[in-house]
Design a protein around this motif. Structure first.
Motif, PDB file in Angstrom:
ATOM      1  N   PHE A 104       0.828  -1.203   0.000  1.00  0.00           N
ATOM      2  CA  PHE A 104       0.000   0.000   0.000  1.00  0.00           C
ATOM      3  C   PHE A 104       0.866   1.259   0.000  1.00  0.00           C
ATOM      4  CE2 PHE A 104      -3.621  -2.602   1.792  1.00  0.00           C
ATOM      5  CZ  PHE A 104      -4.414  -2.467   0.667  1.00  0.00           C
ATOM      6  N   GLN A 105       1.987   1.244   0.710  1.00  0.00           N
ATOM      7  CA  GLN A 105       2.887   2.399   0.718  1.00  0.00           C
ATOM      8  C   GLN A 105       3.483   2.610  -0.671  1.00  0.00           C
ATOM      9  OE1 GLN A 105       3.356   4.558   3.351  1.00  0.00           O
ATOM     10  NE2 GLN A 105       4.294   5.777   1.737  1.00  0.00           N
ATOM     11  N   GLN A 106       3.857   1.526  -1.348  1.00  0.00           N
ATOM     12  CA  GLN A 106       4.389   1.640  -2.709  1.00  0.00           C
ATOM     13  C   GLN A 106       3.336   2.205  -3.653  1.00  0.00           C
ATOM     14  OE1 GLN A 106       5.538  -2.429  -3.415  1.00  0.00           O
ATOM     15  NE2 GLN A 106       7.624  -2.123  -2.651  1.00  0.00           N
ATOM     16  N   MET A 107       2.111   1.718  -3.536  1.00  0.00           N
ATOM     17  CA  MET A 107       1.036   2.219  -4.396  1.00  0.00           C
ATOM     18  C   MET A 107       0.753   3.682  -4.102  1.00  0.00           C
ATOM     19  SD  MET A 107      -1.572  -1.083  -4.802  1.00  0.00           S
ATOM     20  CE  MET A 107      -2.627  -0.458  -3.577  1.00  0.00           C
ATOM     21  N   SER A 108       0.754   4.047  -2.835  1.00  0.00           N
ATOM     22  CA  SER A 108       0.516   5.437  -2.450  1.00  0.00           C
ATOM     23  C   SER A 108       1.602   6.350  -3.019  1.00  0.00           C
ATOM     24  CB  SER A 108       0.471   5.551  -0.931  1.00  0.00           C
ATOM     25  OG  SER A 108       0.344   6.893  -0.528  1.00  0.00           O
ATOM     26  N   ASP A 109       2.854   5.929  -2.888  1.00  0.00           N
ATOM     27  CA  ASP A 109       3.964   6.716  -3.431  1.00  0.00           C
ATOM     28  C   ASP A 109       3.845   6.857  -4.942  1.00  0.00           C
ATOM     29  OD1 ASP A 109       4.959   6.929  -0.859  1.00  0.00           O
ATOM     30  OD2 ASP A 109       6.509   5.392  -1.123  1.00  0.00           O
ATOM     31  N   SER A 110       3.443   5.775  -5.603  1.00  0.00           N
ATOM     32  CA  SER A 110       3.285   5.807  -7.054  1.00  0.00           C
ATOM     33  C   SER A 110       2.170   6.767  -7.459  1.00  0.00           C
ATOM     34  CB  SER A 110       2.976   4.396  -7.563  1.00  0.00           C
ATOM     35  OG  SER A 110       2.688   4.407  -8.936  1.00  0.00           O
ATOM     36  N   ILE A 111       1.054   6.723  -6.753  1.00  0.00           N
ATOM     37  CA  ILE A 111      -0.078   7.612  -7.064  1.00  0.00           C
ATOM     38  C   ILE A 111       0.312   9.063  -6.845  1.00  0.00           C
ATOM     39  CG2 ILE A 111      -2.390   8.296  -6.293  1.00  0.00           C
ATOM     40  CD1 ILE A 111      -2.895   5.271  -5.781  1.00  0.00           C
ATOM     41  N   ILE A 112       0.975   9.341  -5.735  1.00  0.00           N
ATOM     42  CA  ILE A 112       1.401  10.724  -5.453  1.00  0.00           C
ATOM     43  C   ILE A 112       2.379  11.208  -6.514  1.00  0.00           C
ATOM     44  CG2 ILE A 112       2.721  12.150  -3.831  1.00  0.00           C
ATOM     45  CD1 ILE A 112       1.367  10.497  -1.568  1.00  0.00           C
ATOM     46  N   GLY A 113       3.288  10.340  -6.924  1.00  0.00           N
ATOM     47  CA  GLY A 113       4.232  10.702  -7.982  1.00  0.00           C
ATOM     48  C   GLY A 113       3.525  11.027  -9.285  1.00  0.00           C
ATOM     49  N   ARG A 114       2.526  10.236  -9.623  1.00  0.00           N
ATOM     50  CA  ARG A 114       1.778  10.479 -10.860  1.00  0.00           C
ATOM     51  C   ARG A 114       0.964  11.759 -10.771  1.00  0.00           C
ATOM     52  NH1 ARG A 114      -0.242   4.550 -13.006  1.00  0.00           N
ATOM     53  NH2 ARG A 114       1.838   3.664 -13.146  1.00  0.00           N
ATOM     54  N   ILE A 115       0.393  12.039  -9.621  1.00  0.00           N
ATOM     55  CA  ILE A 115      -0.360  13.284  -9.444  1.00  0.00           C
ATOM     56  C   ILE A 115       0.573  14.481  -9.583  1.00  0.00           C
ATOM     57  CG2 ILE A 115      -1.592  14.689  -7.741  1.00  0.00           C
ATOM     58  CD1 ILE A 115      -2.900  12.066  -6.754  1.00  0.00           C
TER      59      ILE A 115
END
Length: 76
Positions: free
Chosen positions: A29-40
Motif C-alpha cells: 500500500f505504501q508503494q502504491m501510495s507513493d506511485s499515485i502521489i508521484g503520478r499526481i
C-alpha cells in the motif's frame, strides 16, 4: 481425543504469518501510495506546462489585446 487447536506453536506460527502478511500489505500500500502521489505530481507539472504553452500561444497570436478590447468594462 480431539486435537488441541490452542497449541502454543500453532498460535505463534499463525501470529507470525498474520504479522508477516500485514507487513507485506502495508509495504504494498505504501508503494502504491507513493506511485499515485508521484503520478499526481507529474500530472500537475504537465498541466502547468500546458497552461504556460497556451498562454504563450495566446500572447503570440495577439489575443490578449483583442480579448481586452472586446470585453465590456466591469462596473463595481
Amino acid at each position: 481425543m480431539e486435537a488441541n487447536n490452542q497449541d502454543p506453536n500453532n498460535t505463534a506460527d499463525l501470529t507470525d504469518f498474520v504479522q508477516n502478511l500485514l507487513q507485506q500489505m502495508q509495504t504494498r500500500f505504501q508503494q502504491m501510495s507513493d506511485s499515485i502521489i508521484g503520478r499526481i505530481d507529474e500530472m500537475g507539472s504537465r498541466i502547468d506546462d500546458l497552461e504556460k504553452s497556451i498562454g504563450d500561444l495566446i500572447q503570440q497570436a495577439g489575443l490578449d489585446e483583442f480579448d481586452m478590447a472586446s470585453k465590456p468594462p466591469t462596473t463595481t
